[in-house]
Write a protein that holds these residues in place. Structure first.
Motif, PDB file in Angstrom:
ATOM      1  N   LEU A 256       0.957  -1.125   0.270  1.00 23.17           N
ATOM      2  CA  LEU A 256      -0.126  -0.062   0.432  1.00 23.17           C
ATOM      3  C   LEU A 256       1.191   1.447   0.072  1.00 23.17           C
ATOM      4  O   LEU A 256       0.742   2.463  -0.942  1.00 23.17           O
ATOM      5  CB  LEU A 256      -1.217   0.021   0.979  1.00 23.17           C
ATOM      6  N   GLY A 257       2.111   1.430   0.760  1.00 17.37           N
ATOM      7  CA  GLY A 257       3.285   2.008   0.829  1.00 17.37           C
ATOM      8  C   GLY A 257       3.315   2.987  -0.771  1.00 17.37           C
ATOM      9  O   GLY A 257       4.107   3.817  -0.997  1.00 17.37           O
ATOM     10  N   ALA A 258       3.970   1.313  -1.775  1.00 14.44           N
ATOM     11  CA  ALA A 258       4.104   1.927  -2.425  1.00 14.44           C
ATOM     12  C   ALA A 258       3.365   1.700  -3.655  1.00 14.44           C
ATOM     13  O   ALA A 258       4.003   2.208  -5.200  1.00 14.44           O
ATOM     14  CB  ALA A 258       5.237   0.589  -2.757  1.00 14.44           C
ATOM     15  N   LEU A 259       2.320   0.952  -4.548  1.00  6.45           N
ATOM     16  CA  LEU A 259       1.467   1.737  -5.430  1.00  6.45           C
ATOM     17  C   LEU A 259       0.298   2.462  -4.854  1.00  6.45           C
ATOM     18  O   LEU A 259       0.151   2.196  -3.845  1.00  6.45           O
ATOM     19  CB  LEU A 259       1.145  -0.211  -5.730  1.00  6.45           C
ATOM     20  N   PRO A 260      -0.133   2.390  -5.836  1.00  2.00           N
ATOM     21  CA  PRO A 260      -1.427   3.485  -6.498  1.00  2.00           C
ATOM     22  C   PRO A 260      -2.567   2.117  -5.803  1.00  2.00           C
ATOM     23  O   PRO A 260      -3.034   1.247  -5.826  1.00  2.00           O
ATOM     24  CB  PRO A 260      -1.576   3.608  -7.917  1.00  2.00           C
ATOM     25  N   LEU A 261      -3.650   2.125  -4.798  1.00  2.01           N
ATOM     26  CA  LEU A 261      -4.300   1.866  -3.965  1.00  2.01           C
ATOM     27  C   LEU A 261      -5.262   0.672  -5.098  1.00  2.01           C
ATOM     28  O   LEU A 261      -5.869  -0.543  -4.536  1.00  2.01           O
ATOM     29  CB  LEU A 261      -5.301   2.786  -3.758  1.00  2.01           C
ATOM     30  N   ALA A 262      -5.841   1.772  -6.498  1.00  2.00           N
ATOM     31  CA  ALA A 262      -6.630   0.871  -7.149  1.00  2.00           C
ATOM     32  C   ALA A 262      -5.570  -0.900  -7.492  1.00  2.00           C
ATOM     33  O   ALA A 262      -6.551  -1.569  -7.734  1.00  2.00           O
ATOM     34  CB  ALA A 262      -7.159   1.261  -7.942  1.00  2.00           C
ATOM     35  N   THR A 263      -4.303  -0.148  -8.025  1.00  2.00           N
ATOM     36  CA  THR A 263      -3.686  -1.659  -8.755  1.00  2.00           C
ATOM     37  C   THR A 263      -3.401  -3.061  -6.765  1.00  2.00           C
ATOM     38  O   THR A 263      -3.852  -3.430  -6.952  1.00  2.00           O
ATOM     39  CB  THR A 263      -2.492  -0.942  -8.352  1.00  2.00           C
ATOM     40  N   VAL A 264      -2.912  -2.269  -6.090  1.00  3.80           N
ATOM     41  CA  VAL A 264      -3.419  -3.206  -5.321  1.00  3.80           C
ATOM     42  C   VAL A 264      -4.893  -3.519  -4.261  1.00  3.80           C
ATOM     43  O   VAL A 264      -4.206  -5.299  -4.400  1.00  3.80           O
ATOM     44  CB  VAL A 264      -2.461  -2.181  -3.309  1.00  3.80           C
ATOM     45  N   ASN A 265      -5.605  -2.598  -4.749  1.00  2.00           N
ATOM     46  CA  ASN A 265      -6.596  -3.578  -3.994  1.00  2.00           C
ATOM     47  C   ASN A 265      -6.811  -4.590  -5.337  1.00  2.00           C
ATOM     48  O   ASN A 265      -7.858  -5.895  -5.211  1.00  2.00           O
ATOM     49  CB  ASN A 265      -7.878  -2.675  -4.151  1.00  2.00           C
ATOM     50  N   ALA A 266      -6.452  -3.810  -6.700  1.00  2.00           N
ATOM     51  CA  ALA A 266      -6.618  -5.552  -7.904  1.00  2.00           C
ATOM     52  C   ALA A 266      -6.169  -6.804  -7.522  1.00  2.00           C
ATOM     53  O   ALA A 266      -6.847  -7.864  -8.002  1.00  2.00           O
ATOM     54  CB  ALA A 266      -6.224  -4.562  -9.333  1.00  2.00           C
ATOM     55  N   ILE A 267      -4.689  -6.014  -7.305  1.00  2.00           N
ATOM     56  CA  ILE A 267      -4.254  -7.861  -6.950  1.00  2.00           C
ATOM     57  C   ILE A 267      -4.359  -8.396  -5.368  1.00  2.00           C
ATOM     58  O   ILE A 267      -5.119  -9.417  -5.529  1.00  2.00           O
ATOM     59  CB  ILE A 267      -2.590  -6.890  -6.754  1.00  2.00           C
ATOM     60  N   PHE A 268      -5.234  -7.307  -4.649  1.00  5.40           N
ATOM     61  CA  PHE A 268      -5.747  -8.218  -3.451  1.00  5.40           C
ATOM     62  C   PHE A 268      -7.108  -9.168  -4.087  1.00  5.40           C
ATOM     63  O   PHE A 268      -7.681  -9.831  -3.051  1.00  5.40           O
ATOM     64  CB  PHE A 268      -6.027  -7.121  -2.579  1.00  5.40           C
ATOM     65  N   TYR A 269      -7.394  -8.841  -4.808  1.00  5.35           N
ATOM     66  CA  TYR A 269      -9.312  -9.612  -5.376  1.00  5.35           C
ATOM     67  C   TYR A 269      -8.481 -11.174  -5.693  1.00  5.35           C
ATOM     68  O   TYR A 269      -9.653 -11.368  -6.865  1.00  5.35           O
ATOM     69  CB  TYR A 269      -9.688  -8.403  -5.556  1.00  5.35           C
ATOM     70  N   THR A 270      -6.754 -11.001  -6.341  1.00  2.27           N
ATOM     71  CA  THR A 270      -6.969 -12.011  -6.833  1.00  2.27           C
ATOM     72  C   THR A 270      -6.671 -13.686  -5.994  1.00  2.27           C
ATOM     73  O   THR A 270      -6.538 -14.909  -5.944  1.00  2.27           O
ATOM     74  CB  THR A 270      -5.364 -12.532  -7.398  1.00  2.27           C
ATOM     75  N   ALA A 271      -7.053 -12.998  -4.536  1.00  2.00           N
ATOM     76  CA  ALA A 271      -6.906 -14.301  -2.899  1.00  2.00           C
ATOM     77  C   ALA A 271      -8.142 -15.297  -3.487  1.00  2.00           C
ATOM     78  O   ALA A 271      -7.831 -16.874  -3.752  1.00  2.00           O
ATOM     79  CB  ALA A 271      -7.240 -13.384  -1.941  1.00  2.00           C
ATOM     80  N   PRO A 272      -9.229 -14.837  -4.157  1.00  2.00           N
ATOM     81  CA  PRO A 272     -10.327 -15.489  -4.555  1.00  2.00           C
ATOM     82  C   PRO A 272      -9.896 -17.088  -5.446  1.00  2.00           C
ATOM     83  O   PRO A 272     -10.512 -18.366  -5.412  1.00  2.00           O
ATOM     84  CB  PRO A 272     -11.903 -14.981  -4.549  1.00  2.00           C
ATOM     85  N   LEU A 273      -9.348 -16.086  -6.328  1.00  2.00           N
ATOM     86  CA  LEU A 273      -9.030 -16.480  -7.644  1.00  2.00           C
ATOM     87  C   LEU A 273      -7.937 -17.618  -7.418  1.00  2.00           C
ATOM     88  O   LEU A 273      -7.682 -18.866  -7.437  1.00  2.00           O
ATOM     89  CB  LEU A 273      -8.422 -15.687  -8.592  1.00  2.00           C
ATOM     90  N   LEU A 274      -6.792 -17.431  -6.547  1.00  2.00           N
ATOM     91  CA  LEU A 274      -6.079 -18.567  -5.462  1.00  2.00           C
ATOM     92  C   LEU A 274      -6.322 -19.654  -4.361  1.00  2.00           C
ATOM     93  O   LEU A 274      -5.698 -20.503  -5.383  1.00  2.00           O
ATOM     94  CB  LEU A 274      -4.655 -17.853  -4.929  1.00  2.00           C
ATOM     95  N   MET A 275      -7.465 -19.213  -4.528  1.00  2.00           N
ATOM     96  CA  MET A 275      -8.048 -20.445  -3.379  1.00  2.00           C
ATOM     97  C   MET A 275      -8.380 -21.210  -4.287  1.00  2.00           C
ATOM     98  O   MET A 275      -8.850 -22.439  -3.606  1.00  2.00           O
ATOM     99  CB  MET A 275      -9.604 -19.298  -2.607  1.00  2.00           C
ATOM    100  N   LEU A 276      -8.595 -21.799  -5.489  1.00  2.00           N
ATOM    101  CA  LEU A 276      -8.958 -22.692  -6.304  1.00  2.00           C
ATOM    102  C   LEU A 276      -8.245 -22.985  -6.542  1.00  2.00           C
ATOM    103  O   LEU A 276      -8.345 -24.640  -6.256  1.00  2.00           O
ATOM    104  CB  LEU A 276      -9.901 -22.259  -7.399  1.00  2.00           C
TER     105      LEU A 276
END
Length: 192
Positions: A88-108
């Protein structure tokens, strides 16, 4: 599932996401010279203090049952929180949140590896499309150490979500969150 339950679940999900984004935005405002490990420690202590009254009011049935799994989840959570502050300190908020939202995809794939779950062609297609969507938002040119840190956060969230299966059924959400933060405090204190 009754309509009232589905509506309530959707409302809670929206509120939770709003609070999560607000929390991310607050972390984004931290000064560059913030002591990250101390911040993480105080975040965990605060979470325990906020959740404690709810735990005291809920069922008292063997709060420390399944402590091994809470311990594992708590340290995975701690690792994810540290990487979250870096990302969060290094990237734009939208970019970080987009990457965070890969969590459900990684769960598969993780569910397939950890629990031998069978993936359907529909779930695989949804995961591939989801990852393509994340790549469109993030753009491969923006992938750097901070993006990798955000991906570590998504991975820790995915593993934590899957390990909920190992927790005692009688623990409610407040107890689970409190224990996850509580067991990580000694390690966070050591890092601080």
């Amino acid at each position: 599932m009754p309509k009232i339950t589905v509506g309530l679940a959707m409302t809670l999900l929206i509120i939770g996401n709003i609070i999560g984004v607000f929390s991310d935005a607050l972390i984004k405002t931290l000064p560059a010279d913030t002591a990250i490990y101390q911040f993480v420690l105080f975040r965990q202590l605060t979470a325990v203090l906020i959740l404690l009254p709810f735990c005291l009011l809920s069922n008292k049935q063997s709060l420390f049952a399944g402590l091994k799994w809470h311990f594992i989840r708590g340290h995975i959570w701690l690792l994810g929180t540290i990487f979250m502050v870096f990302a969060l300190g290094a990237l734009p908020l939208a970019t970080v949140n987009a990457i965070f939202y890969t969590a459900p995809l990684l769960m598969l794939p993780l569910a397939m590896i950890l629990f031998q779950e069978k993936l359907t062609s529909h779930s695989i297609a949804a995961a591939v499309l989801g990852f393509i969507g994340v790549l469109i938002v993030v753009k491969p040119t923006q992938i750097n150490w901070a993006a990798i840190a955000a991906l570590v956060v998504a991975l820790t969230m995915a593993v934590n979500n899957l390990l909920v299966r190992k927790l005692p059924q009688h623990h409610n959400v407040f107890q689970t969150l409190m224990l996850t933060n509580l067991v990580g405090i000694p390690a966070a204190l050591g890092l601080a």
